[in-house]
Each structure stands twice: as C-alpha cells, then as structure tokens.
Design a protein around this motif. Sequence first.
Motif, mmCIF file in Angstrom:
data_model
loop_
_atom_site.group_PDB
_atom_site.id
_atom_site.type_symbol
_atom_site.label_atom_id
_atom_site.label_comp_id
_atom_site.label_asym_id
_atom_site.label_seq_id
_atom_site.Cartn_x
_atom_site.Cartn_y
_atom_site.Cartn_z
ATOM 1 N N ARG A 63 -14.427 -76.773 3.398
ATOM 2 C CA ARG A 63 -13.544 -75.708 2.914
ATOM 3 C C ARG A 63 -12.107 -76.187 3.030
ATOM 4 O O ARG A 63 -11.756 -76.917 3.955
ATOM 5 N N GLU A 64 -11.257 -75.779 2.086
ATOM 6 C CA GLU A 64 -9.839 -76.133 2.110
ATOM 7 C C GLU A 64 -8.982 -74.886 2.244
ATOM 8 O O GLU A 64 -9.294 -73.840 1.685
ATOM 9 N N SER A 65 -7.907 -75.013 3.007
ATOM 10 C CA SER A 65 -6.890 -73.970 3.058
ATOM 11 C C SER A 65 -5.541 -74.646 2.883
ATOM 12 O O SER A 65 -5.432 -75.880 2.930
ATOM 13 N N SER A 66 -4.518 -73.873 2.664
ATOM 14 C CA SER A 66 -3.203 -74.462 2.431
ATOM 15 C C SER A 66 -2.101 -73.592 3.020
ATOM 16 O O SER A 66 -2.289 -72.397 3.258
ATOM 17 N N TYR A 67 -0.960 -74.229 3.264
ATOM 18 C CA TYR A 67 0.234 -73.525 3.708
ATOM 19 C C TYR A 67 1.428 -74.287 3.144
ATOM 20 O O TYR A 67 1.283 -75.387 2.597
ATOM 21 N N LYS A 80 -2.372 -79.118 2.489
ATOM 22 C CA LYS A 80 -3.764 -78.687 2.496
ATOM 23 C C LYS A 80 -4.466 -79.142 3.762
ATOM 24 O O LYS A 80 -4.263 -80.253 4.238
ATOM 25 N N GLU A 85 -12.060 -76.579 15.639
ATOM 26 C CA GLU A 85 -11.658 -75.244 15.202
ATOM 27 C C GLU A 85 -12.553 -74.168 15.807
ATOM 28 O O GLU A 85 -12.101 -73.052 16.077
ATOM 29 N N GLU A 87 3.526 -77.639 -0.417
ATOM 30 C CA GLU A 87 2.158 -77.222 -0.095
ATOM 31 C C GLU A 87 1.435 -78.306 0.713
ATOM 32 O O GLU A 87 1.451 -79.480 0.355
ATOM 33 N N LYS A 146 -11.020 -79.305 11.928
ATOM 34 C CA LYS A 146 -10.079 -79.277 10.816
ATOM 35 C C LYS A 146 -9.164 -80.489 10.899
ATOM 36 O O LYS A 146 -8.902 -81.016 11.983
ATOM 37 N N HIS A 185 -11.407 -78.167 6.314
ATOM 38 C CA HIS A 185 -12.230 -77.608 7.379
ATOM 39 C C HIS A 185 -13.670 -78.080 7.164
ATOM 40 O O HIS A 185 -14.241 -77.868 6.091
#
Length: 208
Positions: free
Chosen positions: A186-190, A197, A132, A195, A156, A200
Amino acid sequence: MSRYVQRYPFSPKAEWWKRYTDTSQIGKRKIYVAEPNIAFEVSGFPQQLIQLTTVPTDPVEEIQIGEIIDDIPVSALRFQRKLYTYDPIEQDLVEQDLVEEETTIIDVDTTMTIKFEKNTYILKQKFDCIKETDKESSDYQPLQGLPIDSSYVTIKTHNFNGKLDKPSHGDIIKYTHQFWFIEEVRESSYFTPKEQKVLHLTLKAINK
C-alpha cells in the motif's frame, strides 16, 4: 545498491528479494553436478543444498563436484561454514570435518539468488524501514485437524519514493533475521511541500 536518506538509523534494515517466474530474465542458474543426472542447488528457507534428480535443461552454470581420484574427492563444497563431499555410493553429499590437502574447496554462492517453490528470488537491495505494526499471529486450518500458525507484521519505508521498481506482492523481505512473503503493498503520501510517497508492506512469515 541504491542510495537513500537514512530516516530510521536505529531500526533494523530490511532486504528486498525480487521474485522472477521466468528464469530467462535472470540468466544462468548455478548448479553443482556430481553425476550426469544428479546435481545440487541452493533452495528454500532456510537455505539448503537440494538434490536435483535431473539436471535442468534451461541455461545453467555447471560446477563439477563428483570426481574421485585414488579414493580422494577432487572437490568439496563449503556451505554455511560446513564442508561436504559427494559419496557415489550414497549418491548424496556427506558432511566432513576435514578434507585432504589435494581437495579443492568450492564456496557455494548463497548471496544473490535463492530458488523456492519453483520461483527464483534475486537480492535487489537493503533498505531503511520501521515497523508499523507489532507482530501478530493467527491460526487457520487448511485441513481438518492441521492448524497452521501464521505471523504477520507491517513495515513502512520511504526508500522507494518516485521509483518504478519497488517491492510487490509475492516478493520476499528479510527482516529481523527472518524471511517474509509480501502479502500486501500500500502507498500513502504527504507533502513537504513536494509530494513524498511511503510504501507500506504487510509481511507474512515463511515457516521453516
């Protein structure tokens, strides 16, 4: 090993080594005993055979390597494609080019467990990831006149979506043939529309 969708087929895979501070969680350690109070164990990065001056009292699997009959070592260790026998005079392992036919060669297990700085790390799985951020370097001085170079990179992955057991701070990642500590998670989502996840991982290089 967990199954996953290969999202980045042309990117190098990473290996997750999970940290255990309580050795009772992982069963017996494997040590190679030469004398009652001298043994050897795989430890560190890069991996080495480290001498233990006192055989540990916690659960261990002992493999005897120190016996000598008619001046010929009964066993030899094969570690990272090299042969070693125990020298009772030097009280240490000595690298050998060849060993006698009567000598039993023991392959040192380096595939699943590593000990480093009083912690034990177990190889959990390989996973698909992508870089990333590019590798960055920084200098800091823990002591005056002693600069330390630190390298960082962030990767990621989608492979731990919905999983409770996942890489965390203090674990180790092997990535691009180098070992790294996990400094930050760290986590992000879309949504797709479900959903998804993304994990990172900010990694700090382990200096040799």
